[in-house]
Write a protein that holds these residues in place. Structure first.
Motif, PDB file in Angstrom:
ATOM      1  N   UNK A   3       5.304   9.092  -0.231  1.00 57.66           N
ATOM      2  CA  UNK A   3       5.773  10.024  -1.264  1.00 57.66           C
ATOM      3  C   UNK A   3       7.122   9.561  -1.822  1.00 57.66           C
ATOM      4  N   UNK A   4       8.026   9.153  -0.939  1.00 66.60           N
ATOM      5  CA  UNK A   4       9.341   8.712  -1.392  1.00 66.60           C
ATOM      6  C   UNK A   4       9.250   7.431  -2.215  1.00 66.60           C
ATOM      7  N   UNK A   5       8.423   6.473  -1.741  1.00 71.88           N
ATOM      8  CA  UNK A   5       8.291   5.199  -2.467  1.00 71.88           C
ATOM      9  C   UNK A   5       7.574   5.372  -3.805  1.00 71.88           C
ATOM     10  N   UNK A   6       6.716   6.388  -3.914  1.00 70.83           N
ATOM     11  CA  UNK A   6       6.054   6.650  -5.195  1.00 70.83           C
ATOM     12  C   UNK A   6       7.085   7.062  -6.239  1.00 70.83           C
ATOM     13  N   UNK A  55      10.497   3.201  -5.745  1.00 69.96           N
ATOM     14  CA  UNK A  55       9.921   2.004  -5.129  1.00 69.96           C
ATOM     15  C   UNK A  55      10.949   1.080  -4.470  1.00 69.96           C
ATOM     16  N   UNK A  56      12.238   1.340  -4.673  1.00 70.21           N
ATOM     17  CA  UNK A  56      13.248   0.484  -4.037  1.00 70.21           C
ATOM     18  C   UNK A  56      13.409   0.793  -2.545  1.00 70.21           C
ATOM     19  N   UNK A  57      12.844   1.917  -2.088  1.00 68.49           N
ATOM     20  CA  UNK A  57      12.904   2.253  -0.665  1.00 68.49           C
ATOM     21  C   UNK A  57      11.998   1.267   0.068  1.00 68.49           C
ATOM     22  N   UNK A  58      12.507   0.576   1.061  1.00 68.47           N
ATOM     23  CA  UNK A  58      11.705  -0.469   1.716  1.00 68.47           C
ATOM     24  C   UNK A  58      10.618   0.096   2.638  1.00 68.47           C
ATOM     25  N   UNK A  59       9.441  -0.485   2.544  1.00 65.38           N
ATOM     26  CA  UNK A  59       8.340  -0.096   3.426  1.00 65.38           C
ATOM     27  C   UNK A  59       8.590  -0.574   4.849  1.00 65.38           C
ATOM     28  N   UNK A  60       9.528  -1.501   5.033  1.00 66.91           N
ATOM     29  CA  UNK A  60       9.807  -2.013   6.373  1.00 66.91           C
ATOM     30  C   UNK A  60      10.301  -0.910   7.312  1.00 66.91           C
ATOM     31  N   UNK A  61      10.713   0.233   6.765  1.00 70.02           N
ATOM     32  CA  UNK A  61      11.175   1.328   7.620  1.00 70.02           C
ATOM     33  C   UNK A  61      10.085   1.764   8.591  1.00 70.02           C
ATOM     34  N   UNK A  69       0.778  -1.228   0.000  1.00 68.25           N
ATOM     35  CA  UNK A  69       0.000   0.000   0.000  1.00 68.25           C
ATOM     36  C   UNK A  69       0.818   1.291   0.000  1.00 68.25           C
ATOM     37  N   UNK A  70       1.801   1.383   0.869  1.00 63.80           N
ATOM     38  CA  UNK A  70       2.542   2.641   1.022  1.00 63.80           C
ATOM     39  C   UNK A  70       3.401   2.888  -0.212  1.00 63.80           C
ATOM     40  N   UNK A  71       3.100   3.976  -0.889  1.00 68.81           N
ATOM     41  CA  UNK A  71       3.849   4.333  -2.096  1.00 68.81           C
ATOM     42  C   UNK A  71       3.130   3.995  -3.373  1.00 68.81           C
ATOM     43  N   UNK A  72       1.911   3.447  -3.266  1.00 73.02           N
ATOM     44  CA  UNK A  72       1.108   3.233  -4.470  1.00 73.02           C
ATOM     45  C   UNK A  72       0.954   4.581  -5.165  1.00 73.02           C
ATOM     46  N   UNK A  73       1.433   4.673  -6.398  1.00 70.03           N
ATOM     47  CA  UNK A  73       1.512   5.967  -7.078  1.00 70.03           C
ATOM     48  C   UNK A  73       0.145   6.628  -7.196  1.00 70.03           C
ATOM     49  N   UNK A 117       1.483   8.102  11.225  1.00 70.75           N
ATOM     50  CA  UNK A 117       0.816   8.538   9.987  1.00 70.75           C
ATOM     51  C   UNK A 117       1.703   9.479   9.189  1.00 70.75           C
ATOM     52  N   UNK A 118       2.409  10.359   9.857  1.00 69.54           N
ATOM     53  CA  UNK A 118       3.318  11.285   9.169  1.00 69.54           C
ATOM     54  C   UNK A 118       4.450  10.532   8.474  1.00 69.54           C
ATOM     55  N   UNK A 119       4.990   9.521   9.170  1.00 67.99           N
ATOM     56  CA  UNK A 119       6.030   8.700   8.544  1.00 67.99           C
ATOM     57  C   UNK A 119       5.471   7.970   7.330  1.00 67.99           C
ATOM     58  N   UNK A 120       4.248   7.459   7.458  1.00 68.79           N
ATOM     59  CA  UNK A 120       3.634   6.738   6.348  1.00 68.79           C
ATOM     60  C   UNK A 120       3.416   7.624   5.139  1.00 68.79           C
ATOM     61  N   UNK A 121       2.966   8.852   5.369  1.00 74.33           N
ATOM     62  CA  UNK A 121       2.743   9.791   4.256  1.00 74.33           C
ATOM     63  C   UNK A 121       4.072  10.129   3.587  1.00 74.33           C
TER      64      UNK A 121
END
Length: 131
Positions: free
Chosen positions: A98-101, A104-110, A25-29, A90-94
Motif C-alpha cells: 500500500x505504501x509503495x503504491x 514507489x521510492x520506499x524500498x521493498x528491501x524492508x 511485485x510489492x506495490x504494483x499499483x 504477509x501483513x508487512x507485505x500488504x
C-alpha cells in the motif's frame, strides 16, 4: 515463490531472489488496488469472504512452510510459530505494498530485511510465545 526460493543455494541467495520478486511485485499499483477492492467487497458477501479467507489461509500455509524451511536450513529456531511468522510477513507485505503504491521510492528491501531478522534471530522465542 517456492520454486524461486528452492533455486537458491543458501540463505543469502534465497533472500536475494525474494528481494528481486519483492521489488517487481510489492506495490504494483494495479495489483495492490485490486487486492484492496476485492477485500472490501468480500466483507459484505459471506460466500466471497469465505473464499477469500480460505485463499489467504492457503497462502499463509505456503509462506509458513517456506519460513520453516529457511529456519531449518540454517539451523536457527523461529522466535514464534511458523504460522504466526507467515501472518506477520504477509501483513508487512500488504502494508508495504500500500505504501509503495503511493510512494514507489520506499524500498521493498524492508520486507527482505525483516524476513532475514526473523529467520536469523538468535535470542530464542519471544516472551509469552511458544514456537
Amino acid at each position: 515463490m517456492t520454486d524461486l526460493l528452492a533455486a537458491g543455494e543458501n540463505l543469502d541467495d534465497q533472500l536475494e531472489r525474494f528481494q528481486g520478486w519483492a521489488e517487481r511485485t510489492i506495490g504494483d499499483v494495479g495489483w495492490t488496488l485490486l487486492e484492496f477492492e476485492f477485500a472490501t467487497v468480500a466483507r459484505d458477501d459471506p460466500e466471497l469472504q469465505a473464499a477469500l479467507v480460505s485463499s489467504l489461509a492457503m497462502m499463509r500455509g505456503a509462506v509458513a512452510a517456506q519460513v520453516q524451511t529457511l529456519s531449518d536450513t540454517i539451523g536457527i529456531p523461529l522466535p514464534m510459530p511458523a504460522e504466526d511468522a507467515a501472518t506477520t510477513i504477509l501483513s508487512m507485505g500488504i502494508g508495504l505494498g500500500m505504501q509503495r503504491a503511493v510512494d514507489p521510492s520506499i524500498p521493498a528491501r524492508l520486507i527482505t530485511d525483516a524476513v532475514r531478522m526473523l529467520v536469523t534471530v538468535r535470542v530464542g522465542p519471544l516472551p509469552g510465545v511458544t514456537p
